[in-house]
Each structure stands twice: as structure tokens, then as C-alpha cells.
Motif scaffolding. Structure first.
Motif, PDB file in Angstrom:
ATOM      1  N   HIS A  37       0.830  -1.293   0.047  1.00 38.66           N
ATOM      2  CA  HIS A  37      -0.148   0.116  -0.002  1.00 38.66           C
ATOM      3  C   HIS A  37       0.938   1.222   0.130  1.00 38.66           C
ATOM      4  O   HIS A  37       0.901   2.043   1.014  1.00 38.66           O
ATOM      5  CB  HIS A  37      -1.065   0.103   1.048  1.00 38.66           C
ATOM      6  CG  HIS A  37      -2.345   0.552   0.745  1.00 38.66           C
ATOM      7  ND1 HIS A  37      -3.321  -0.042   0.357  1.00 38.66           N
ATOM      8  CD2 HIS A  37      -2.595   2.015   1.075  1.00 38.66           C
ATOM      9  CE1 HIS A  37      -4.262   1.010   0.079  1.00 38.66           C
ATOM     10  NE2 HIS A  37      -3.789   2.113   0.535  1.00 38.66           N
ATOM     11  N   SER A  95       1.677   7.672  12.114  1.00 40.80           N
ATOM     12  CA  SER A  95       0.803   7.493  11.070  1.00 40.80           C
ATOM     13  C   SER A  95       0.324   8.397  10.064  1.00 40.80           C
ATOM     14  O   SER A  95       0.186   9.562  10.590  1.00 40.80           O
ATOM     15  CB  SER A  95      -0.275   6.520  11.419  1.00 40.80           C
ATOM     16  OG  SER A  95      -1.359   7.195  12.227  1.00 40.80           O
ATOM     17  N   GLY A  96      -0.449   7.934   9.002  1.00 34.44           N
ATOM     18  CA  GLY A  96      -1.056   9.094   8.042  1.00 34.44           C
ATOM     19  C   GLY A  96      -2.354   9.649   8.795  1.00 34.44           C
ATOM     20  O   GLY A  96      -2.467  10.969   8.779  1.00 34.44           O
ATOM     21  N   ALA A  97      -3.187   8.710   9.455  1.00 33.07           N
ATOM     22  CA  ALA A  97      -4.164   9.392  10.296  1.00 33.07           C
ATOM     23  C   ALA A  97      -3.985  10.336  11.138  1.00 33.07           C
ATOM     24  O   ALA A  97      -4.475  11.627  11.340  1.00 33.07           O
ATOM     25  CB  ALA A  97      -5.206   8.209  10.753  1.00 33.07           C
ATOM     26  N   ASN A 100      -2.942  13.537   9.694  1.00 29.51           N
ATOM     27  CA  ASN A 100      -4.054  14.448   9.197  1.00 29.51           C
ATOM     28  C   ASN A 100      -4.820  15.101  10.477  1.00 29.51           C
ATOM     29  O   ASN A 100      -5.355  16.408  10.504  1.00 29.51           O
ATOM     30  CB  ASN A 100      -4.992  13.691   8.388  1.00 29.51           C
ATOM     31  CG  ASN A 100      -4.194  13.563   7.012  1.00 29.51           C
ATOM     32  OD1 ASN A 100      -3.557  14.330   6.427  1.00 29.51           O
ATOM     33  ND2 ASN A 100      -4.827  12.394   6.275  1.00 29.51           N
ATOM     34  N   PHE A 123      -9.939  10.105   1.241  1.00 27.69           N
ATOM     35  CA  PHE A 123      -9.614   9.283   2.162  1.00 27.69           C
ATOM     36  C   PHE A 123      -8.582   9.914   3.060  1.00 27.69           C
ATOM     37  O   PHE A 123      -7.478  10.123   2.540  1.00 27.69           O
ATOM     38  CB  PHE A 123      -9.182   7.817   1.695  1.00 27.69           C
ATOM     39  CG  PHE A 123      -8.949   6.872   2.997  1.00 27.69           C
ATOM     40  CD1 PHE A 123      -9.970   5.841   3.448  1.00 27.69           C
ATOM     41  CD2 PHE A 123      -7.812   6.669   3.624  1.00 27.69           C
ATOM     42  CE1 PHE A 123      -9.907   5.137   4.546  1.00 27.69           C
ATOM     43  CE2 PHE A 123      -7.670   6.027   4.656  1.00 27.69           C
ATOM     44  CZ  PHE A 123      -8.502   5.259   5.095  1.00 27.69           C
ATOM     45  N   HIS A 124      -8.904  10.165   4.185  1.00 31.15           N
ATOM     46  CA  HIS A 124      -7.828  10.757   5.343  1.00 31.15           C
ATOM     47  C   HIS A 124      -7.386   9.957   6.244  1.00 31.15           C
ATOM     48  O   HIS A 124      -6.677  10.461   7.328  1.00 31.15           O
ATOM     49  CB  HIS A 124      -8.344  12.215   5.726  1.00 31.15           C
ATOM     50  CG  HIS A 124      -8.372  13.089   4.333  1.00 31.15           C
ATOM     51  ND1 HIS A 124      -7.399  13.406   3.380  1.00 31.15           N
ATOM     52  CD2 HIS A 124      -9.612  13.696   3.809  1.00 31.15           C
ATOM     53  CE1 HIS A 124      -7.923  14.170   2.626  1.00 31.15           C
ATOM     54  NE2 HIS A 124      -9.326  14.237   2.854  1.00 31.15           N
ATOM     55  N   GLY A 125      -8.117   8.662   6.554  1.00 32.66           N
ATOM     56  CA  GLY A 125      -7.722   7.928   7.819  1.00 32.66           C
ATOM     57  C   GLY A 125      -8.668   7.619   8.720  1.00 32.66           C
ATOM     58  O   GLY A 125     -10.006   8.088   8.433  1.00 32.66           O
ATOM     59  N   GLU A 175      -6.156  15.554  -0.979  1.00 30.72           N
ATOM     60  CA  GLU A 175      -5.225  14.644  -1.777  1.00 30.72           C
ATOM     61  C   GLU A 175      -4.806  15.273  -3.024  1.00 30.72           C
ATOM     62  O   GLU A 175      -5.612  15.454  -3.609  1.00 30.72           O
ATOM     63  CB  GLU A 175      -5.523  13.304  -1.795  1.00 30.72           C
ATOM     64  CG  GLU A 175      -6.023  12.425  -0.663  1.00 30.72           C
ATOM     65  CD  GLU A 175      -6.940  11.438  -0.885  1.00 30.72           C
ATOM     66  OE1 GLU A 175      -6.564  10.262  -0.957  1.00 30.72           O
ATOM     67  OE2 GLU A 175      -8.061  11.458  -0.664  1.00 30.72           O
ATOM     68  N   VAL A 180      -7.210   6.061  -2.313  1.00 28.53           N
ATOM     69  CA  VAL A 180      -8.361   5.101  -1.994  1.00 28.53           C
ATOM     70  C   VAL A 180      -9.499   5.216  -2.985  1.00 28.53           C
ATOM     71  O   VAL A 180     -10.141   4.316  -3.507  1.00 28.53           O
ATOM     72  CB  VAL A 180      -8.848   5.233  -0.583  1.00 28.53           C
ATOM     73  CG1 VAL A 180      -9.823   4.173  -0.419  1.00 28.53           C
ATOM     74  CG2 VAL A 180      -7.534   4.816   0.278  1.00 28.53           C
ATOM     75  N   ASP A 208      -3.133  16.716   1.871  1.00 26.42           N
ATOM     76  CA  ASP A 208      -2.796  15.280   2.297  1.00 26.42           C
ATOM     77  C   ASP A 208      -1.635  14.542   1.335  1.00 26.42           C
ATOM     78  O   ASP A 208      -2.347  14.346   0.306  1.00 26.42           O
ATOM     79  CB  ASP A 208      -4.047  14.486   2.567  1.00 26.42           C
ATOM     80  CG  ASP A 208      -4.000  13.161   2.988  1.00 26.42           C
ATOM     81  OD1 ASP A 208      -2.763  12.578   2.640  1.00 26.42           O
ATOM     82  OD2 ASP A 208      -4.764  12.482   3.400  1.00 26.42           O
ATOM     83  N   VAL A 210      -0.201  11.703   2.129  1.00 25.93           N
ATOM     84  CA  VAL A 210       0.321  10.425   2.790  1.00 25.93           C
ATOM     85  C   VAL A 210       0.489   9.376   1.825  1.00 25.93           C
ATOM     86  O   VAL A 210       1.451   8.661   1.971  1.00 25.93           O
ATOM     87  CB  VAL A 210      -0.884  10.079   3.741  1.00 25.93           C
ATOM     88  CG1 VAL A 210      -1.051   8.588   4.387  1.00 25.93           C
ATOM     89  CG2 VAL A 210      -1.076  11.129   4.894  1.00 25.93           C
ATOM     90  N   GLN A 211      -0.297   9.561   0.713  1.00 22.71           N
ATOM     91  CA  GLN A 211      -0.038   8.249  -0.264  1.00 22.71           C
ATOM     92  C   GLN A 211       0.390   8.915  -1.581  1.00 22.71           C
ATOM     93  O   GLN A 211       1.508   8.379  -1.990  1.00 22.71           O
ATOM     94  CB  GLN A 211      -1.528   7.733  -0.699  1.00 22.71           C
ATOM     95  CG  GLN A 211      -1.461   6.416  -1.627  1.00 22.71           C
ATOM     96  CD  GLN A 211      -2.589   5.834  -1.725  1.00 22.71           C
ATOM     97  OE1 GLN A 211      -2.661   5.101  -2.782  1.00 22.71           O
ATOM     98  NE2 GLN A 211      -3.375   5.764  -0.737  1.00 22.71           N
ATOM     99  N   LYS A 237       3.035   6.712   4.940  1.00 20.06           N
ATOM    100  CA  LYS A 237       3.538   5.791   4.225  1.00 20.06           C
ATOM    101  C   LYS A 237       5.032   5.542   3.786  1.00 20.06           C
ATOM    102  O   LYS A 237       5.811   4.897   4.360  1.00 20.06           O
ATOM    103  CB  LYS A 237       2.768   5.690   2.935  1.00 20.06           C
ATOM    104  CG  LYS A 237       1.119   5.425   3.214  1.00 20.06           C
ATOM    105  CD  LYS A 237       0.334   4.955   2.086  1.00 20.06           C
ATOM    106  CE  LYS A 237      -1.082   5.305   2.517  1.00 20.06           C
ATOM    107  NZ  LYS A 237      -1.386   4.056   3.061  1.00 20.06           N
TER     108      LYS A 237
END
Ligand SMILES: Cc1ncc(COP(=O)(O)O)c(C=O)c1O
Length: 375
Positions: A37, A95-97, A100, A123-125, A175, A180, A208, A210-211, A237
């Protein structure tokens, strides 16, 4: 005790990994274009990363944030340089969540407001406010429900303008490329509009990343394509190549106060060593350029294949939208061709490989998906 059954699992047990490959308990080798992921950024068990963590383990692995941890400043300096945001400030978490959650909290502390703009398919967590800003009611528990989040259509500048005119907006969280949600790229003009409106109304622009961040798009933050500076970048990530670490990069306009944010594990010695190793490898091996080169190569080749509705994304964050009749392709890639890919349900294959995959590895995938699409 049994495991709380929250994920449908692939019937594979991975026991070994190296570079772009993983091996299961029966010795079968798989090409990994999923990276657990989007987490594996510099390749599995990268030797420099292993050594950095191993050396650190022998010195000290953890102490709380009540003491000086020079590795944190080393990481802040390196991240500032590689991301091109040397005057920003770093807060480390796990973590990503959490990244955020802290970004949204900081925004609200900053301007004293409550309303957050988020977008359809975001998707933010899974923590309380991050999940409330996530467009998936099935993972929002009643206790997380709030009127403070407005969901707008992605890339809709008129709706954005209206929302600002009608509400006291604390922050916009977006994002740069929705992951997601199915690999949807925010238009450069939309990101610039967010910047302009946040400036006009003193709201906070939260990117965001994160990804879509950490070099995956070919730029450090995918928001960089729009030529804008966000007020806060969130990341996780790829940051630790599998060692849990998250962070927010905070514009100089935010003044810190003691205890306004905090964490027990965030920024521990081992996590910093892992994150430093990632940035060192990214820098030395010029991995953002590789993400652009191999990403473009894959995208162009995929666009020539039959039975694909659309290929979306940037760099090594690629979504392949297939017709319903081709829903089986992802499973076949795994079980017939031994290639891990990600998915965004129901029929979008997501490629999120390590940033140092080679053209040869890209070709192995292209040959396999061609067979599946032509079958
Ligand atoms: C864009 C985005 N933000 C936040 C998160 C949450 O990250 P984590 O699972 O590390 O809490 C994810 C995870 O998939 C993500 O894709």
C-alpha cells in the motif's frame, strides 16, 4: 485468542523480501507493484536502510520527547532540503491518520474556526476527525459524525468558491492525487484556487500527501505540480519504507506553543534513523526522476493496451480503470503471474511500486497485463 477479522486476505504468506520482490512460505517469488500500500518507497530490505536501523538499534531505539533528539533535527534538515521547504517546521508522529488529525487540529487552533472542506471520494484515515473528513459513511462510527465537515465535488471550483462565501472555513484538506478514491488527480487550477481562497479567507490549505507524496508522483509533493505552497503537508507511508512514521510539515506562519501537539512514540530514534535512510537513498539514487521516467513509460505503454477504460495518475501512482468484465485481472495478476498490485474497488488496479523499480520490472508487468487484457 483469534485475530479481529477486519480485512479480506489474499491467500499468500510472505516470508522474505528484497528490492521489488517478495517470496512466500513455499518459495514462490512475486513482483511487488503494490509496496504494501505505497509504503515501500526505496525497495524492500534496502541495505542502507537496514544498516541505519541496525546501527541505531545498538545505540538507542527509543526515548520520549522530553529530551533532545538530534536525529529529529537531522531529519528536519534533510526533509526540508529534499522537499524544497526548508523554512517549514516538522512535527513527527506515527501514521497518516495521526498526521491528518494533527494538521486539522493545528488549523483550527490557528484561526479558531471549525468547518473543514473535504472532497467526494476522499480518504484521510480512521481516527476521529480524519475519518469524519473521509467520504465513506460505512467507516464513520456514530461518535465520529460531525456537521463540521463539508464534502464538495472534487475539482469543482464554483462549489469551492460558494462554500467559502457561505461558511467560516477553518481548513481545506485535499489529496493531490486521490488514492483510495481511485487515482483521481486534482487539477492544477483547482489547487491554485484552494490556495487563493485560503489566502483570501485566512483558512488553512492542508495537502494530504500520505499516499501521493514522498516523491511518488515524480515531485516530492504532488501539490508541487500546481506551483503552490500548502500551509501544512501531511505524510506517512513511504516515509519510513515500512518503519511506522508520519509527519506534518508546517508553514512558518504557524507559531508553536508548548503542549499544543504531542506524542509518545512520534520521532523516536529508530523511526528517525529509518526515515533518514529513506531520504538519503532517494537523494543519492535520484528516485524522483526514476518515478517520473518509469511512471511515464508504464502509463504510455498501458494506454496502448486493449480493454482499458482509462489510465490515470502521475509518476509511480497509477490507476488502471477496467470494465466490469475485466474485474478478475487483479487476482489473475497475483495468482497466475505472481504480481502484486493494489486496487480501488470495484475495477481499478492501483500501481504503487517502490520508486526504484526498473524498466525490466515494468516490462514484466506490461507483458502479464497484456496477456490478461487480450484473453
Ligand atoms: C491519502 C491518505 N491519507 C491518510 C491515510 C491514513 O494513513 P494511515 O493508514 O497510516 O493512518 C491513507 C491511508 O491509506 C491515505 O491513503
Amino acid at each position: 485468542m483469534k485475530l479481529f477479522d477486519v480485512y479480506p486476505l489474499n491467500d499468500v504468506t510472505i516470508v522474505k523480501a528484497m528490492g521489488a520482490y517478495v517470496w512466500d512460505d513455499k518459495g514462490t517469488k512475486y513482483l511487488d507493484l503494490y509496496g504494501g500500500h505505497a509504503v515501500i518507497s526505496i525497495g524492500h530490505t534496502n541495505p542502507h536502510w537496514v544498516k541505519r536501523i541496525e546501527d541505531q538499534l545498538h545505540q538507542i531505539s527509543f526515548y520520549s520527547n522530553s529530551i533532545k533528539i538530534p536525529l529529529q533535527q537531522e531529519l528536519a534538515d534533510k526533509l526540508g532540503k529534499v522537499s524544497g521547504k526548508e523554512d517549514y517546521q516538522l512535527f513527527l508522529c506515527n501514521s497518516g491518520a495521526e498526521a491528518n488529525e494533527n494538521a486539522l487540529k493545528l488549523a483550527s487552533f490557528y484561526n479558531g474556526r471549525k468547518k473543514i472542506i473535504a472532497f467526494k471520494k476522499a480518504f484521510h484515515g480512521r481516527t476521529s476527525l480524519a475519518v469524519a473528513a473521509t467520504d465513506n459513511p460505512s467507516i464513520v462510527a456514530p461518535v465520529n459524525e460531525t456537521d463540521n465537515v463539508l464534502f464538495l465535488a472534487f475539482n469543482d471550483e464554483t462549489a469551492l468558491q460558494q462554500a467559502f462565501a457561505q461558511n467560516e472555513i477553518a481548513a481545506v484538506i485535499i489529496e493531490g492525487i486521490q488514492g483510495v478514491g481511485g487515482i483521481n488527480v486534482a487539477s492544477e487550477s483547482f489547487l491554485r484556487k484552494i490556495r487563493t481562497l485560503c489566502d483570501e479567507y485566512n483558512a488553512v490549505y492542508i495537502a494530504d500527501s500520505v499516499q501521493c507524496g514522498y516523491g511518488r508522483s515524480g515531485k516530492f509533493y504532488s501539490h508541487d505540480f500546481a506551483g503552490v505552497y500548502a500551509d501544512i503537508y501531511t505524510m506517512a507511508k513511504g516515509m519510513g519504507n515500512g518503519f511506522p512514521i508520519g509527519a506534518i510539515s508546517i508553514s512558518p506562519k504557524f507559531a508553536a506553543k508548548h503542549f499544543m501537539l504531542g506524542t509518545t512514540f512520534g520521532g523516536n530514534h529508530l523511526a528517525c534513523a529509518a526515515a533518514l535512510a529513506v531520504l538519503e537513498v532517494m537523494d543519492e539514487q535520484n528516485l524522483m526522476a526514476n518515478a517520473t521516467e518509469i511512471g511515464n513509460y508504464l502509463t504510455e505503454a498501458l494506454q496502448k493496451l486493449p480493454n482499458i477504460i482509462e489510465v490515470r495518475g502521475r509518476g509511480l501512482m497509477i490507476g488502471i480503470e477496467l470494465p466490469d468484465s475485466m474485474k478478475h485481472v487483479k487476482k489473475n495478476l497475483l495468482y497466475k503471474h505472481q504480481i502484486f498490485t493494489g486496487e480501488a474497488k470495484p475495477n481499478i488496479i492501483r500501481l504503487l511500486p517502490a520508486l526504484n523499480i526498473t524498466k525490466r520490472e515494468a516490462d514484466i508487468f506490461l507483458e502479464a497485463i497484456k496477456i490478461e487484457l487480450e484473453a
